[in-house]
Motif scaffolding. Structure first.
Motif, short mmCIF file in Angstrom:
data_model
loop_
_atom_site.label_atom_id
_atom_site.label_comp_id
_atom_site.label_asym_id
_atom_site.label_seq_id
_atom_site.Cartn_x
_atom_site.Cartn_y
_atom_site.Cartn_z
N HIS A 1 34.08 43.83 39.35
CA HIS A 1 35.50 43.68 39.01
C HIS A 1 35.78 42.47 38.12
O HIS A 1 36.92 42.16 37.83
CB HIS A 1 36.32 43.55 40.29
CG HIS A 1 36.40 44.83 41.06
ND1 HIS A 1 37.20 44.98 42.16
CD2 HIS A 1 35.78 46.03 40.91
CE1 HIS A 1 37.07 46.20 42.65
NE2 HIS A 1 36.20 46.84 41.91
N GLY A 2 34.74 41.76 37.70
CA GLY A 2 34.93 40.59 36.84
C GLY A 2 35.14 39.31 37.61
O GLY A 2 35.51 38.29 37.03
N HIS A 3 34.90 39.33 38.91
CA HIS A 3 35.03 38.11 39.71
C HIS A 3 33.77 37.27 39.55
O HIS A 3 32.69 37.79 39.29
CB HIS A 3 35.22 38.44 41.19
CG HIS A 3 36.38 39.33 41.45
ND1 HIS A 3 36.57 39.95 42.66
CD2 HIS A 3 37.43 39.72 40.68
CE1 HIS A 3 37.68 40.68 42.62
NE2 HIS A 3 38.22 40.55 41.42
N ALA A 4 33.88 35.97 39.73
CA ALA A 4 32.73 35.07 39.74
C ALA A 4 32.31 34.86 41.19
O ALA A 4 33.15 34.86 42.10
CB ALA A 4 33.09 33.73 39.10
N GLN B 1 39.26 27.15 39.28
CA GLN B 1 39.53 27.26 37.85
C GLN B 1 39.28 28.67 37.30
O GLN B 1 39.52 28.93 36.12
CB GLN B 1 38.64 26.28 37.07
CG GLN B 1 38.92 24.84 37.39
CD GLN B 1 37.92 23.92 36.72
OE1 GLN B 1 37.34 24.23 35.70
NE2 GLN B 1 37.72 22.76 37.31
N ALA B 2 38.79 29.57 38.14
CA ALA B 2 38.53 30.94 37.69
C ALA B 2 39.83 31.61 37.28
O ALA B 2 40.92 31.24 37.74
CB ALA B 2 37.84 31.74 38.81
N THR B 3 39.72 32.61 36.44
CA THR B 3 40.89 33.36 35.98
C THR B 3 41.66 33.88 37.20
O THR B 3 41.08 34.54 38.06
CB THR B 3 40.45 34.55 35.11
OG1 THR B 3 39.64 34.05 34.04
CG2 THR B 3 41.64 35.30 34.56
N PRO B 4 42.94 33.58 37.29
CA PRO B 4 43.71 34.02 38.46
C PRO B 4 44.21 35.46 38.31
O PRO B 4 44.33 35.98 37.21
CB PRO B 4 44.88 33.05 38.50
CG PRO B 4 45.08 32.67 37.06
CD PRO B 4 43.72 32.69 36.43
N THR B 5 44.51 36.07 39.45
CA THR B 5 45.15 37.38 39.46
C THR B 5 46.66 37.16 39.28
O THR B 5 47.13 36.02 39.24
CB THR B 5 44.90 38.10 40.80
OG1 THR B 5 45.49 37.33 41.84
CG2 THR B 5 43.43 38.27 41.07
N PRO C 1 42.58 32.71 42.38
CA PRO C 1 41.43 32.66 41.47
C PRO C 1 40.45 33.78 41.79
O PRO C 1 40.12 34.00 42.95
CB PRO C 1 40.80 31.29 41.73
CG PRO C 1 41.84 30.49 42.41
CD PRO C 1 42.69 31.48 43.16
N ARG C 2 39.99 34.46 40.77
CA ARG C 2 39.11 35.61 40.95
C ARG C 2 37.66 35.16 41.10
O ARG C 2 36.82 35.41 40.23
CB ARG C 2 39.30 36.57 39.78
CG ARG C 2 40.69 37.17 39.79
CD ARG C 2 41.03 38.05 38.60
NE ARG C 2 39.93 38.86 38.17
CZ ARG C 2 39.38 38.77 36.95
NH1 ARG C 2 39.84 37.90 36.07
NH2 ARG C 2 38.39 39.55 36.62
N ALA C 3 37.37 34.48 42.19
CA ALA C 3 36.03 33.98 42.47
C ALA C 3 35.89 33.71 43.96
O ALA C 3 36.89 33.55 44.66
CB ALA C 3 35.78 32.70 41.68
N PRO D 1 36.65 45.16 34.48
CA PRO D 1 37.12 43.77 34.33
C PRO D 1 38.60 43.61 34.70
O PRO D 1 39.35 44.58 34.76
CB PRO D 1 36.91 43.48 32.85
CG PRO D 1 37.01 44.82 32.20
CD PRO D 1 36.42 45.79 33.19
N ASN D 2 38.96 42.36 34.94
CA ASN D 2 40.36 41.95 35.14
C ASN D 2 41.00 42.49 36.40
O ASN D 2 42.23 42.51 36.51
CB ASN D 2 41.22 42.33 33.94
CG ASN D 2 40.73 41.67 32.67
OD1 ASN D 2 40.58 40.46 32.63
ND2 ASN D 2 40.48 42.46 31.64
N LEU D 3 40.22 42.93 37.38
CA LEU D 3 40.82 43.45 38.60
C LEU D 3 41.15 42.30 39.54
O LEU D 3 40.43 41.32 39.64
CB LEU D 3 39.91 44.46 39.29
CG LEU D 3 39.76 45.78 38.55
CD1 LEU D 3 38.86 46.73 39.34
CD2 LEU D 3 41.09 46.44 38.29
N GLY D 4 42.25 42.44 40.24
CA GLY D 4 42.74 41.41 41.13
C GLY D 4 41.88 41.24 42.36
O GLY D 4 40.93 41.98 42.60
#
Length: 182
Positions: free
Chosen positions: A92-95, A120-124, A129-131, A176-179
């Protein structure tokens, strides 16, 4: 005038120092010193059980491949989580940030660095944060940072390297970009 236009455009392009052969370095020029090698392409299929030995692409830790149909909440964990589950997060693009600190007392300072980078990961859209951060006793080094098909192994946490890796978040993920839920 029209004949001079191509020459003018070429000279402007050369003056700015950029050509189509010089793509920008994700995360900026300082990130070029880190190698985030892309693993071979593998399936993103689901397996019937999260304890299946069919999970992953055969690497340690796995960074892609078959995985279970459930994923983990994006947060810090203090207990090991099924690899088969966090592989789904990667899809899903999470770290995923992992640590292996078996010594007495663990490594709380290093885990705190992982948590700071996780934040700091891209947030939903809900700001999460998506990690995720979790222990993993099978790691070949003390720390690992993963994106779909990318692994960065470390003996000590390098926040700058991890920030550069996050610049590639979603780049190769099949979904990618899934919450992610907290």
């Amino acid at each position: 005038m029209l004949r001079a236009l191509p020459a003018l455009l070429l000279s402007l392009c050369l003056a700015c120092g950029s050509t189509s052969e010089d793509p920008p370095t994700p995360g900026g020029e300082h990130c070029a010193r880190f190698a985030f090698t892309l693993s071979d392409d593998s399936t993103a299929s689901h397996v019937s059980s999260c304890s299946s030995t069919a999970c992953g692409n055969g690497e340690n830790p796995p960074n892609s491949g078959p995985h279970c149909n459930t994923w983990l909440s994006c947060r810090g964990y203090t207990t090991e989580q099924p690899r088969c589950a966090w592989l789904h997060n990667l899809e899903h693009g999470h770290a995923v940030f992992l640590y292996n600190c078996p010594e007495e007392g663990g490594c709380p300072d290093e885990v705190a660095k992982l948590e700071a980078v996780r934040a700091q990961a891209t947030p939903t859209s809900n700001g999460i944060p998506r990690a995720l951060v979790a222990p993993d006793a099978q790691l070949p080094k003390r720390f690992a940072a993963l994106l779909w098909r990318r692994t960065y192994l470390m003996d000590t946490v390098d926040p700058e390297a991890l920030e550069c890796l996050l610049a590639l978040q979603d780049k190769d993920a099949p979904e990618p970009n899934l919450g992610c839920l907290p």
